[in-house]
Design an enzyme around this catalytic site. Sequence first.
Site, PDB file in Angstrom:
ATOM      1  CE  LYS A 170      -4.527  -1.486   1.540  1.00  0.00           C
ATOM      2  NZ  LYS A 170      -5.687  -1.239   2.391  1.00  0.00           N
ATOM      3  CE  LYS A 222      -5.815  -8.213  -2.556  1.00  0.00           C
ATOM      4  NZ  LYS A 222      -5.904  -7.656  -1.198  1.00  0.00           N
ATOM      5  CE  LYS A 227     -12.764  -3.417  -0.520  1.00  0.00           C
ATOM      6  NZ  LYS A 227     -13.682  -4.049   0.404  1.00  0.00           N
TER       7      LYS A 227
HETATM    8  P1  TYM Z   1     -10.616  -6.267   3.191  1.00  0.00           P
HETATM    9  O1  TYM Z   1     -11.715  -5.296   3.445  1.00  0.00           O
HETATM   10  O2  TYM Z   1      -9.529  -5.879   2.257  1.00  0.00           O
HETATM   11  O3  TYM Z   1     -11.218  -7.621   2.650  1.00  0.00           O
HETATM   12  C1  TYM Z   1     -12.251  -8.317   3.341  1.00  0.00           C
HETATM   13  C2  TYM Z   1     -11.995  -9.816   3.276  1.00  0.00           C
HETATM   14  O4  TYM Z   1     -11.930 -10.230   1.907  1.00  0.00           O
HETATM   15  C3  TYM Z   1     -10.749 -10.982   1.687  1.00  0.00           C
HETATM   16  N1  TYM Z   1     -10.293 -10.753   0.313  1.00  0.00           N
HETATM   17  C4  TYM Z   1     -10.047 -11.714  -0.572  1.00  0.00           C
HETATM   18  N2  TYM Z   1     -10.129 -13.053  -0.481  1.00  0.00           N
HETATM   19  C5  TYM Z   1      -9.814 -13.772  -1.585  1.00  0.00           C
HETATM   20  N3  TYM Z   1      -9.429 -13.204  -2.760  1.00  0.00           N
HETATM   21  C6  TYM Z   1      -9.333 -11.866  -2.887  1.00  0.00           C
HETATM   22  N4  TYM Z   1      -8.961 -11.323  -4.053  1.00  0.00           N
HETATM   23  C7  TYM Z   1      -9.644 -11.060  -1.760  1.00  0.00           C
HETATM   24  N5  TYM Z   1      -9.659  -9.717  -1.542  1.00  0.00           N
HETATM   25  C8  TYM Z   1     -10.045  -9.550  -0.271  1.00  0.00           C
HETATM   26  C9  TYM Z   1      -9.758 -10.458   2.721  1.00  0.00           C
HETATM   27  O5  TYM Z   1      -8.745 -11.397   2.975  1.00  0.00           O
HETATM   28  C10 TYM Z   1     -10.664 -10.203   3.900  1.00  0.00           C
HETATM   29  O6  TYM Z   1     -10.840 -11.378   4.660  1.00  0.00           O
HETATM   30  N6  TYM Z   1      -7.815  -5.863   7.309  1.00  0.00           N
HETATM   31  C11 TYM Z   1      -9.005  -6.452   6.741  1.00  0.00           C
HETATM   32  C12 TYM Z   1     -10.262  -6.054   7.463  1.00  0.00           C
HETATM   33  C13 TYM Z   1     -10.216  -6.267   8.937  1.00  0.00           C
HETATM   34  C14 TYM Z   1     -10.305  -7.509   9.613  1.00  0.00           C
HETATM   35  C15 TYM Z   1     -10.239  -7.191  10.987  1.00  0.00           C
HETATM   36  C16 TYM Z   1     -10.449  -8.823   9.189  1.00  0.00           C
HETATM   37  C17 TYM Z   1     -10.074  -5.298   9.877  1.00  0.00           C
HETATM   38  N7  TYM Z   1     -10.104  -5.839  11.121  1.00  0.00           N
HETATM   39  C18 TYM Z   1     -10.288  -8.190  11.976  1.00  0.00           C
HETATM   40  C19 TYM Z   1     -10.499  -9.818  10.174  1.00  0.00           C
HETATM   41  C20 TYM Z   1     -10.424  -9.480  11.538  1.00  0.00           C
HETATM   42  C21 TYM Z   1      -9.140  -6.013   5.296  1.00  0.00           C
HETATM   43  O7  TYM Z   1      -8.610  -5.042   4.894  1.00  0.00           O
HETATM   44  O8  TYM Z   1     -10.000  -6.765   4.560  1.00  0.00           O
END
Ligand code: TYM
Length: 334
Positions: A116, A198, A201
């Site tokens: 990032k 990957k 969004k």
């Molecule tokens: P975020 O918002 O980027 O994504 C949410 C969830 O989607 C999964 N994900 C994917 N899985 C498979 N293939 C992909 N291309 C893909 N893109 C996203 C992510 O692995 C995630 O599980 N830091 C986290 C949010 C968060 C969180 C937490 C998660 C904040 N606090 C506590 C678990 C526990 C995040 O940015 O996810």
Amino acid sequence: MADTTAKRVFSGIQPSGTFTLGNYVGAVRHWAPLQQQYDCLYSVVDLHAITVRQEPALLRRATYEAAALLLATGINPDKSIIFIQSHVPQHAELAWVLACNTMFGELSRMTQFKDKSKKHVENINGGLFTYPVLMAADILLYNADYVPVGADQKQHVELSRDVAQRFNNAYSDTFVVPAPLISEQGAKVLSLQDPTAKMSKSDSNENAYVSMTDAPEVIMRKFKRAVTDSEGTVRRAEDKPGVSNLMTIYGIMTGKDDAAIEKEFAGLGYGAFKEAVGQSVVDVFSPINAEYTRILNDKPALERILKQGAERAQAMAGRTLGKVYKKVGFVQIK
Ligand code: TYM
């Protein structure tokens, strides 16, 4: 959350845009089924979202939409706790204490931070750096046993484990040490335009990702344009990342295994295959979208659910934070 002996699940998702097929396949599709077995908390993590500059009005809208979409996938607010992260101030409070127990070197090693900060060179802020500490606070506040996430979050959950253990060793047993729950299939859905990256969004190329709320014809078009290879045979192979990714998506959407998929498309070429993959995604997302629109159109009801979720989360989070403050030596006057 009637059964107090059940193990606990926590997960979060950023409202930084509409959820992608990657979010759904890697994480969100597991969340509703987990309710049958566990006490679950799911959060729309708006504090995390502002580590990247957000348009305030868009963030507000995306937060409502994210909550509505989670409910539309079957998260039941009578069973689980669904809430907006900024509604529970204990997340930021615990994050500070945990930050004081997390090393600069550990945070420097986080691959998401490195990625990032390359992408947002003009805004490498402190929040971006300490983001995994806030994530640890999210998880540890509720003493979650399991954290269902996609593969890209594994490193962050592992850091949460390390921080929990470090705190427990320094101040006596306080936190449950959480474990990531990462499914074998679909833990990393790849970009439809560059199947070495990957699906995200925030991709500048809209054809690279499918949003959960894309119209059926948009979904079909994006799959038709998906990058594959020149072989023309539907089979899984390391040197066929595009086709393999489509097979993973199709397999998850239809429940078919690789052998069945290869047989189904033997001799048919990629055109028919891509169309079938697109249709399988439309078939899964259409009913979710109908429910999503219904939920979003009744904002008072949605707000009631989120308010109640925040109250329930606050009660749990307050207990953990109280313990932590006491253990680190903060004065508590009753
Ligand atoms: P975020 O918002 O980027 O994504 C949410 C969830 O989607 C999964 N994900 C994917 N899985 C498979 N293939 C992909 N291309 C893909 N893109 C996203 C992510 O692995 C995630 O599980 N830091 C986290 C949010 C968060 C969180 C937490 C998660 C904040 N606090 C506590 C678990 C526990 C995040 O940015 O996810």
